[in-house]
Design a protein around this motif. Sequence first.
Motif, mmCIF file in Angstrom:
data_model
loop_
_atom_site.group_PDB
_atom_site.id
_atom_site.type_symbol
_atom_site.label_atom_id
_atom_site.label_comp_id
_atom_site.label_asym_id
_atom_site.label_seq_id
_atom_site.Cartn_x
_atom_site.Cartn_y
_atom_site.Cartn_z
ATOM 1 N N ARG A 47 11.901 -10.549 46.990
ATOM 2 C CA ARG A 47 11.130 -9.527 47.699
ATOM 3 C C ARG A 47 11.916 -8.957 48.880
ATOM 4 O O ARG A 47 12.106 -7.737 48.978
ATOM 5 N N ARG A 80 11.961 -6.701 44.769
ATOM 6 C CA ARG A 80 11.200 -6.972 43.547
ATOM 7 C C ARG A 80 9.964 -7.801 43.863
ATOM 8 O O ARG A 80 9.959 -8.598 44.799
ATOM 9 N N ALA A 81 8.920 -7.635 43.053
ATOM 10 C CA ALA A 81 7.676 -8.373 43.289
ATOM 11 C C ALA A 81 7.824 -9.841 42.932
ATOM 12 O O ALA A 81 7.211 -10.711 43.555
ATOM 13 N N ALA A 140 9.346 -0.478 50.158
ATOM 14 C CA ALA A 140 9.235 0.365 48.964
ATOM 15 C C ALA A 140 7.781 0.564 48.535
ATOM 16 O O ALA A 140 7.526 1.237 47.526
ATOM 17 N N GLY A 141 6.844 -0.040 49.294
ATOM 18 C CA GLY A 141 5.436 0.138 48.956
ATOM 19 C C GLY A 141 4.928 -0.848 47.913
ATOM 20 O O GLY A 141 4.013 -0.527 47.141
ATOM 21 N N TYR A 142 5.509 -2.044 47.886
ATOM 22 C CA TYR A 142 5.062 -3.105 46.974
ATOM 23 C C TYR A 142 5.027 -2.662 45.515
ATOM 24 O O TYR A 142 3.988 -2.769 44.854
ATOM 25 N N PRO A 143 6.130 -2.134 45.001
ATOM 26 C CA PRO A 143 6.121 -1.707 43.590
ATOM 27 C C PRO A 143 5.930 -2.904 42.666
ATOM 28 O O PRO A 143 6.383 -4.005 42.960
ATOM 29 N N ASP A 144 5.253 -2.669 41.551
ATOM 30 C CA ASP A 144 5.158 -3.686 40.505
ATOM 31 C C ASP A 144 6.409 -3.584 39.654
ATOM 32 O O ASP A 144 6.549 -2.689 38.829
ATOM 33 N N THR A 145 7.341 -4.494 39.913
ATOM 34 C CA THR A 145 8.648 -4.426 39.234
ATOM 35 C C THR A 145 8.668 -5.230 37.950
ATOM 36 O O THR A 145 9.721 -5.454 37.370
ATOM 37 N N TRP A 180 10.921 -5.017 49.552
ATOM 38 C CA TRP A 180 9.767 -4.806 48.662
ATOM 39 C C TRP A 180 8.627 -4.118 49.417
ATOM 40 O O TRP A 180 7.999 -3.194 48.915
#
Length: 288
Positions: free
Chosen positions: A145, A150-151, A211-216, A208
């Motif tokens: 993160r 990455r999530a 980046a707005g907590y993307p679902d990676t 992470w």
Amino acid sequence: MPALADPLIAWYADAARDLPWRRPGFGAWGTLVSEFMLQQTPVARVIPHLEAWLMRWPTPTDLAAAAPADAVRQWANLGYPRRALWLHRAAVEIRDRHDGVVPRDVDALLALTGIGDYTARAVAVFAYGDRHPVVDTNTRRVLARAVDGRAQPGAPGKRDLAAMAAQLPADDAAAAVVNAAAMELGALVCTARSPRCEDCPLAGRCTWRAAGYPDTGDARRKQARYEGSDRQARGAVLKRLREDTAHALPQDAVLPDWPDARQRDRAIDSLVADGLVEAEDGLLRLPR
DNA sequence: CAAGCGTGGAC
DNA sequence: TGTCCAAGCTT
């Protein structure tokens, strides 16, 4: 100084839990036993078992003198009972190859049964104060993160060690704290399910979060269903043998009412293959 | 390397 | 309820 070290050290000074293996003078053997128990078993369940274990076997030589069956019984319901067998084997190896002293060298630790990349470095760092990257599932998540944006972490690999090494300060003691702090942050704040980013000392520099907590996506393997599994059958067989006061049972007395007799027999065979059960003259027992 | 390996608590 | 998760290791 690497970017994450200072905030981790400052946060840890205030937030670290008071855990038995963090007490001064806990000892390398205590650290080793705790790490075996903590392999996939939560802290809260480990603590009482750890204290009982060390009371019974205060040194590797004490455990090495016991029967493997006693180790498996003492392991009780901690799960993954192969670890009890492996810990016993490691104790024998420590007695025979290291004069009863838990080794300090990472390669010597890696050569012991049941010790891999995580446990070897955890002992070298937390028990002996040496400088190595220690990477567990918590650390992998924190780095995924904060650094990679990455999530969830990707597949585990040697890259993880390099990534953590890049975060370690030059000083041995400070590096040990950063290792412990990354694990603790993952356990308490940067958790798998609902991270508490408002309490996180790395929030301001977390990739992470920025980046707005993307679902990676999630590269982790899904855990197989337990109910009805061979694992459940193995667990039931071993539980029956652990609790058998005669310490030997006729094979047809073990789980006679198990819903799937073929599965039960398969479980027994695999336990024998693993060395967790001995079969002799139609009797089953824990290994002597 | 992906799969297999226990057990119990949280949601 | 079922699903996810927990300081990994071996083959």
